[in-house]
Design an enzyme around this catalytic site. Structure first.
Site, PDB file in Angstrom:
ATOM      1  CG  HIS A 167      -2.832   3.548   0.362  1.00 39.94           C
ATOM      2  ND1 HIS A 167      -2.704   2.210   0.619  1.00 39.94           N
ATOM      3  CD2 HIS A 167      -1.603   4.099   0.580  1.00 39.94           C
ATOM      4  CE1 HIS A 167      -1.449   1.945   0.980  1.00 39.94           C
ATOM      5  NE2 HIS A 167      -0.763   3.079   0.967  1.00 39.94           N
ATOM      6  CD  GLU A 170      -6.017   1.720  -0.930  1.00 36.02           C
ATOM      7  OE1 GLU A 170      -5.009   1.366  -1.561  1.00 36.02           O
ATOM      8  OE2 GLU A 170      -6.105   1.638   0.309  1.00 36.02           O
ATOM      9  CG  HIS A 260      -5.480  -0.053   3.325  1.00 41.25           C
ATOM     10  ND1 HIS A 260      -4.489   0.684   2.715  1.00 41.25           N
ATOM     11  CD2 HIS A 260      -5.278   0.067   4.654  1.00 41.25           C
ATOM     12  CE1 HIS A 260      -3.710   1.219   3.638  1.00 41.25           C
ATOM     13  NE2 HIS A 260      -4.161   0.863   4.826  1.00 41.25           N
ATOM     14  CD  GLU A 336      -5.845  -4.176   1.515  1.00 41.45           C
ATOM     15  OE1 GLU A 336      -6.465  -3.527   0.635  1.00 41.45           O
ATOM     16  OE2 GLU A 336      -4.706  -3.859   1.922  1.00 41.45           O
TER      17      GLU A 336
HETATM   18 ZN   LIG Z   1      -4.165   0.759   0.644  1.00 42.27          ZN
END
Ligand SMILES: [Zn+2]
Length: 374
Positions: A167, A170, A260, A336
């Site tokens: 992504h 990010e 992420h 994350e």
């Molecule tokens: Zn992500």
């Protein structure tokens, strides 16, 4: 003097509705190219030195993760090196940023960007080490190089994979990888040396070069969300996953980390593979050992807040870490990092930022070593 808003640069993204009045600059978020996701912004304001600028993002409430604006503060920078948080409010619909710039030109972004130039510089800098090969995996849709950094001896027994920025918005994920790579290549770091005695690391610092440069939050140039492509990646619409998946098939995988950023939760956490069918006791033990070791290595990492294990039930094996955990029966985690801050250790000046991501990337060596000893 008139003011100006612009976004035609690396990762720039915004739409101007009305920029005639510094006290009421009206902007809109724009969608990812060829997809409906909408969240990332990055723009420049000129001509507002020493004036109280009020910037209203009119469609913030229609963003993909509108709850991500609660408790969120935008970042700003004059030199694009030093980023700081600015006063930001969200009323459920409109997000308002207030700032009185000290200079003629100021940049605002969703998060501290990690530029394509910095990406190329990182490859160039680590590539000078005798322990590193910089490998070209193929071309992206826009014709950029998809590179992988191999650290250590490929004949080492254990294979560790770290991928970041599937992504592209990010950007904290690539900051983390820079920290990990620098720590790994520090000859004075005993954890790094112990890791490189046992393992070779395959690191993809930027899985989504096109999306990064285009200023997308979640998708590549074809509008594909790469973290839903792992079952059936296509050379036409998701070559980035196709090439990396093929390479993993070739060399194997004993530990997989997919980095992420989370729009909503103000914490650092991992999502594991415990919901997978056939997730063994051995995998449980090894996953727990990694997580416990990470907790001990960095007070920024925690386990109290995170996703419900059922969050991705439907798409499960389309996700990188679930697909790899299922296929290779190894520890496979999505890490994350917050867009906002770590609420356990907030920093009012910068929030969560690139430097804190790098420090976390350094600290991640400890759980990697723990995992290799298991
Ligand atoms: Zn992500």
């Amino acid at each position: 003097m008139s003011i100006k808003i612009s976004q035609n640069f690396d990762a720039g993204a915004i739409e101007v509705v009305n920029a005639s009045d510094v006290n009421n600059i009206e902007l809109n978020l724009r969608k990812d190219s060829h997809a409906d996701f909408m969240q990332w912004f990055y723009f420049r304001l000129q001509g507002a030195r020493n004036q109280d600028a009020t910037i209203r993002i009119l469609n913030a409430g229609d963003a993909t993760y509108a709850d991500g604006w609660d408790g969120y503060r935008a970042v700003a920078s004059y030199d694009r090196e030093n980023w700081f948080r600015v006063e930001t409010e969200f009323d459920g619909k409109v997000m308002t940023i207030k700032h009185t710039p000290d200079a003629d030109s100021v940049y605002f972004a969703y998060f501290e960007p990690y530029s394509w130039e910095r990406h190329l510089a990182l490859l160039g800098s680590v590539g000078q080490s005798e322990q590193v090969s910089v490998v070209d995996l193929g071309n992206t849709i826009d014709g950029r190089d998809l590179n992988m950094v191999v650290v250590g001896n490929p004949s080492a027994e254990k294979k560790v994979w770290i991928i970041a920025r599937q992504h592209p918005g990010e950007s904290m994920a690539e900051w983390l990888v820079e920290g990990t790579l620098n720590a790994l290549l520090d000859p004075a770091n005993p954890i790094a040396r112990a890791i490189l005695d046992r393992a070779v690391l395959y690191v993809v610092p930027n899985m989504n070069p096109d999306g990064s440069v285009r200023g997308n939050l979640r998708t590549n140039a074809a509008g594909a969300n790469l973290n839903r492509e792992w079952m059936t990646p296509s050379l036409v619409t998701s070559p980035e996953v196709y090439y990396v998946k093929k390479k993993i098939e070739e060399v194997g995988c004993d530990l997989f980390l997919d980095i992420h950023g989370d729009e909503g939760l103000p914490y650092v956490f991992v999502a594991g593979s415990e919901m997978l069918e056939g997730f063994s006791e051995k995998q449980t033990r090894e996953q727990n050992a990694f997580v416990d070791s990470f907790c001990a290595a960095s007070p920024d990492f925690q386990t109290k807040f995170g996703y419900e294990a059922s969050k991705y039930n439907e798409d499960l094996l389309k996700l990188a870490s679930k697909y790899i955990g299922h296929t290779y029966k190894c520890v496979s985690l999505t890490l994350e990092l917050p867009f906002k801050d770590n609420a356990n250790m907030p920093d009012l000046e910068v929030g969560w930022d690139g430097m804190r991501s790098m420090k976390l990337g350094e600290a991640m060596l400890q759980p990697i070593l723990t995992s290799l000893k298991a």
